[in-house]
Design a protein around this motif. Structure first.
Motif, PDB file in Angstrom:
ATOM      1  N   TYR A 300      34.602   1.106  31.999  1.00 41.63           N
ATOM      2  CA  TYR A 300      35.247   2.119  32.127  1.00 41.63           C
ATOM      3  C   TYR A 300      33.959   3.131  32.948  1.00 41.63           C
ATOM      4  O   TYR A 300      32.494   3.428  32.338  1.00 41.63           O
ATOM      5  CB  TYR A 300      35.941   4.022  31.429  1.00 41.63           C
ATOM      6  N   PRO A 301      33.831   3.812  34.239  1.00 41.68           N
ATOM      7  CA  PRO A 301      32.402   4.330  34.560  1.00 41.68           C
ATOM      8  C   PRO A 301      32.158   5.551  33.417  1.00 41.68           C
ATOM      9  O   PRO A 301      32.966   5.851  33.581  1.00 41.68           O
ATOM     10  CB  PRO A 301      33.126   4.531  36.180  1.00 41.68           C
ATOM     11  N   ASN A 302      30.532   5.813  34.296  1.00 45.17           N
ATOM     12  CA  ASN A 302      30.630   7.266  33.103  1.00 45.17           C
ATOM     13  C   ASN A 302      29.280   7.376  34.660  1.00 45.17           C
ATOM     14  O   ASN A 302      28.875   7.023  35.168  1.00 45.17           O
ATOM     15  CB  ASN A 302      29.852   6.793  32.468  1.00 45.17           C
ATOM     16  N   GLN A 303      27.998   8.650  34.307  1.00 46.46           N
ATOM     17  CA  GLN A 303      27.455   8.361  35.144  1.00 46.46           C
ATOM     18  C   GLN A 303      26.042   7.768  34.161  1.00 46.46           C
ATOM     19  O   GLN A 303      25.488   7.745  35.867  1.00 46.46           O
ATOM     20  CB  GLN A 303      26.980  10.296  34.302  1.00 46.46           C
ATOM     21  N   ALA A 304      26.658   6.769  33.735  1.00 43.55           N
ATOM     22  CA  ALA A 304      25.101   6.459  33.152  1.00 43.55           C
ATOM     23  C   ALA A 304      25.170   4.982  33.730  1.00 43.55           C
ATOM     24  O   ALA A 304      24.308   3.720  33.881  1.00 43.55           O
ATOM     25  CB  ALA A 304      24.694   5.829  32.355  1.00 43.55           C
ATOM     26  N   GLY A 305      26.356   4.479  34.756  1.00 41.94           N
ATOM     27  CA  GLY A 305      27.421   3.364  35.284  1.00 41.94           C
ATOM     28  C   GLY A 305      28.525   2.895  35.157  1.00 41.94           C
ATOM     29  O   GLY A 305      29.653   3.682  35.371  1.00 41.94           O
ATOM     30  N   VAL A 306      28.425   3.145  33.816  1.00 38.13           N
ATOM     31  CA  VAL A 306      29.902   1.809  32.814  1.00 38.13           C
ATOM     32  C   VAL A 306      29.400   1.682  31.448  1.00 38.13           C
ATOM     33  O   VAL A 306      28.270   1.870  30.196  1.00 38.13           O
ATOM     34  CB  VAL A 306      30.177   0.393  33.251  1.00 38.13           C
ATOM     35  N   THR A 307      30.457   2.381  30.506  1.00 37.33           N
ATOM     36  CA  THR A 307      30.606   2.440  29.516  1.00 37.33           C
ATOM     37  C   THR A 307      32.081   0.965  28.390  1.00 37.33           C
ATOM     38  O   THR A 307      32.800   0.926  29.220  1.00 37.33           O
ATOM     39  CB  THR A 307      31.618   3.274  28.506  1.00 37.33           C
ATOM     40  N   THR A 308      31.483   0.247  28.061  1.00 37.57           N
ATOM     41  CA  THR A 308      32.502  -0.544  27.385  1.00 37.57           C
ATOM     42  C   THR A 308      32.953  -0.639  25.767  1.00 37.57           C
ATOM     43  O   THR A 308      32.380  -0.726  25.528  1.00 37.57           O
ATOM     44  CB  THR A 308      32.011  -2.255  27.462  1.00 37.57           C
ATOM     45  N   PHE A 309      34.063  -0.813  25.882  1.00 39.41           N
ATOM     46  CA  PHE A 309      34.821  -1.346  24.378  1.00 39.41           C
ATOM     47  C   PHE A 309      33.816  -1.837  23.595  1.00 39.41           C
ATOM     48  O   PHE A 309      34.173  -2.866  24.364  1.00 39.41           O
ATOM     49  CB  PHE A 309      36.332  -1.154  25.169  1.00 39.41           C
ATOM     50  N   ASP A 310      34.045  -1.427  22.604  1.00 34.79           N
ATOM     51  CA  ASP A 310      32.954  -2.511  21.780  1.00 34.79           C
ATOM     52  C   ASP A 310      34.078  -2.393  20.570  1.00 34.79           C
ATOM     53  O   ASP A 310      33.876  -0.934  19.769  1.00 34.79           O
ATOM     54  CB  ASP A 310      31.755  -1.851  21.031  1.00 34.79           C
TER      55      ASP A 310
END
Length: 654
Positions: A300-310
């Protein structure tokens, strides 16, 4: 008579007769001929044959035929060669289907005056099994999460007592039963009908038992070869000693060949890799369906680029929701150990393919955090929110909107033009979600005025689950659509689902708010609703009842129990026969089962410590062994309760 006069009449009479017969016309009439013979009738023929049909148990199927030939044509449908009464049109719709209808062949005989013709056979496939009114297929009995079981005709306030009611048996399992048990009646397994209770364990096992005899019907492990149930992450003690299945599954009795149970399991492989997998299991055998399981992933996109489900950073604590063909999974952290955020991931019920992803805390842990004053910045305000609701599940209304409460975490007090946090972080919020195709979004929300302070103090609003109230009228006769929730801050929030209030730094723009004194303690659980009354079980205090008037709660409880409930509190459910014979059931974290009169909680009907000789105690010690965030299930005269190593069955003793 004058002879001349007679002669004149003699010729006049025939002339008049001839004129009356048209003899006075000089034209000649055409000769008469025989009518042309009618064309020969054409025997019926079939232009379009009936097609095979498939439908879920409890549904219907329609067969149709297109025929030609001399009218009128008549039709007679047959099942297995036997005429079906009243089935005399060119199409036929079955009554509600049963599993026994699977494989039936349907034909139609078309007839006219020249003959008849029989169609090819059309095969009926019936999937699943017919739902029964007494089934309990999800957390708290319905998608509103009311906790009501209104079909109980056996257990009443008159017979639920230590003399007549108690522990019947315990059915052993291989670990803690944190998920709520589920129940199906009259399920055909091995050619016989069974009333079946399903249980899941923290060793990633699923069980099906005959609830009347205790016989184990099947058991499956959801661990792959070389895997174990997951050890807790970062020494977090929330779920111990292993994490397998924490969520409450959901069942669709009409899905698949016999019905399907959907569940999420966590595991740990030989390479020290964590897995979260969504499974679809046949309810009669436990076999995997739909080429499952499916690995849970997400980005999912965020202000740093993208976050990934771990998968190692999360647990599926909340109950699953099945709505309009989509399975909703919502994810929590292990303790408050970062990194974590607010994942909501949906899957297609028919394929287990991922269908939508939303993260309601995408900027978790990212600095700077300009909306959070430096004095309020710590791990619980900068990270998150996660979604846990103490085991409750997302709720849904009749319009297909989904509701949940989030825990402590990031929230932007800077709002966009529509009043939403400008970066999409929703710590300590009621959320209303809408789904269209692959798009899942926040349609409306409410966040408390002191959200940042509450997150700094680790006072999760989303420590509790939401309950969608039935429609009510206010004092002016206006119909209100409301949801209620409470969490660690000890306040009760009643929110208008049509206008949730969003965020204001000065006031909570909601329908009603009760102060801390009403509950008397924090909530780590979910309420129940019955006959206009809301029931809450806060931590360290009594179980409390609040009766609505004009869509508003009273400032103080209308009744409360003498018994108190320690950490984490309790989540009640209700059995009744319609609007009568109401009993409030709840499970203490020490393993004690309680029953109270729904009209007056001060009247305790039963608890499992009352009988002499520890007859009804489910584990070692005076009270037995228990679990937190657990909910009993009532169905067909029995109560089912998860324990650290069994499912306990209570019912009438005589």
């Amino acid at each position: 008579m004058n002879k001349n006069r007679v002669n004149r009449l003699s010729w006049l009479i025939p002339a008049l007769a001839l004129a009356a017969c048209g003899g006075g016309n000089t034209s000649t009439a055409p000769p008469m001929s025989d009518p042309a013979p009618a064309p020969a009738a054409t025997a019926p023929t079939i232009a379009t044959q009936p097609a095979d049909a498939s439908s879920a148990a409890g549904g219907t199927a329609t067969f149709s035929v297109t025929a030609a030939g001399t009218a009128p044509l008549t039709y007679q449908w047959q099942k297995a060669g036997t005429a079906i009464a009243g089935a005399t049109d060119s199409s036929y719709t079955t009554p509600a289907l049963q599993a026994a209808d699977n494989g039936a062949m349907f034909t139609v005989v078309v007839t006219n005056s020249a003959g008849s013709i029989t169609s090819n056979g059309a095969k009926l496939t019936v999937t699943g099994s017919a739902p029964q009114p007494s089934d309990v297929v999800m957390y708290k009995n319905d998608v509103a999460r009311t906790g009501q079981y209104p079909l109980e005709t056996t257990l009443t306030p008159a017979n639920v007592n230590a003399t007549n009611f108690g522990l019947l048996r315990q059915m052993s399992v291989d670990g803690k039963v944190d998920g709520q048990p589920l129940y199906l009646s009259k399920l055909s397994i091995g050619g016989a009908a069974h009333n079946v209770v399903f249980a899941v364990t923290e060793n990633a096992s699923v069980y099906a038992f005959d609830s009347d005899t205790g016989t184990k019907l099947w058991e499956v492990s959801l661990l792959k070869t070389g895997e174990t149930a997951a050890p807790p992450q970062n020494a977090c003690d929330q779920i111990t000693p292993t994490i397998g299945i924490t969520t409450t599954p959901v069942i669709d009795r009409t899905a698949g060949p016999n019905g399907t149970l959907y569940v999420v399991a966590m595991s740990f492989d030989a390479t020290s890799k964590y897995h979260q997998r969504l499974h679809a299991l046949d309810i009669t055998t436990g076999a995997e369906l739909l080429s499952g399981p499916t690995e849970v992933t997400g980005s999912y996109p965020n202000q740093a680029g993208v976050t990934t489900f771990d998968p190692g950073q999360y647990a599926e604590r909340t109950a699953l929701l099945l709505l309009n063909g989509a399975l909703y999974t919502t994810w929590t952290s292990h303790c408050d150990n970062p990194p974590y955020s607010g994942w909501i991931i949906t899957f297609d019920q028919g394929t287990l393919a991922q269908s939508a992803v939303l993260n309601v805390g995408p900027d978790s842990g990212i600095l700077p955090a300009p909306d959070i004053p430096p004095a309020l910045q710590n791990d619980t305000s900068i990270n998150g929110p996660a979604i846990w609701m103490s085991g409750s599940g997302p709720a849904a209304d009749s319009a297909g909107n989904v509701y949940l409460l989030t825990g402590n975490g990031r929230f932007e007090t800077t709002l966009d033009a529509n009043g939403f946090p400008n970066r999409g972080d929703y710590g300590n919020s009621f959320l209303k979600l809408s789904k269209s195709g692959s798009t899942l979004k926040v349609a409306d929300y409410f966040t408390q005025t002191d959200s940042l302070q509450a997150s700094f103090n680790d006072l999760d609003l989303g420590a509790g689950g939401g309950l969608i109230l039935p429609d009510m009228k206010d004092s002016n006769g206006n119909v209100k659509h409301l949801i209620v929730g409470a969490g660690k801050d000890t306040r009760v929030y009643v929110v208008d689902r049509d206008n949730m209030g969003k965020f204001s730094p000065t006031t909570n723009n909601i329908w009603q708010q009760l102060g801390a004194g009403a509950l008397g303690g924090p909530v780590r659980g979910s309420p129940a609703y019955f006959n206009g009354t809301l029931y809450y079980g806060p931590r360290d205090v009594s179980l409390k009842a609040f009766t609505f008037a004009n869509a508003k709660l009273p400032a103080a409880a209308t009744s409360q129990s003498v018994a108190t409930f320690g950490y984490p509190g309790t989540s009640p459910v209700i059995s009744s026969n319609g609007a009568a014979q109401g009993i409030v059931w709840t499970q203490h974290s020490n393993g004690t089962l309680y029953a109270f009169d729904a009209t007056n909680l001060a009247h305790e009907l039963y608890d499992s410590r009352q009988a002499t000789g520890n007859r009804d105690v489910t584990g070692p010690g005076a009270a037995g062994s228990g679990l937190k965030f657990v909910v009993p299930v009532i169905a067909n005269g029995k109560v089912f309760m998860g324990t650290p190593n069994s499912v306990a069955v209570f019912g009438l003793l005589h």
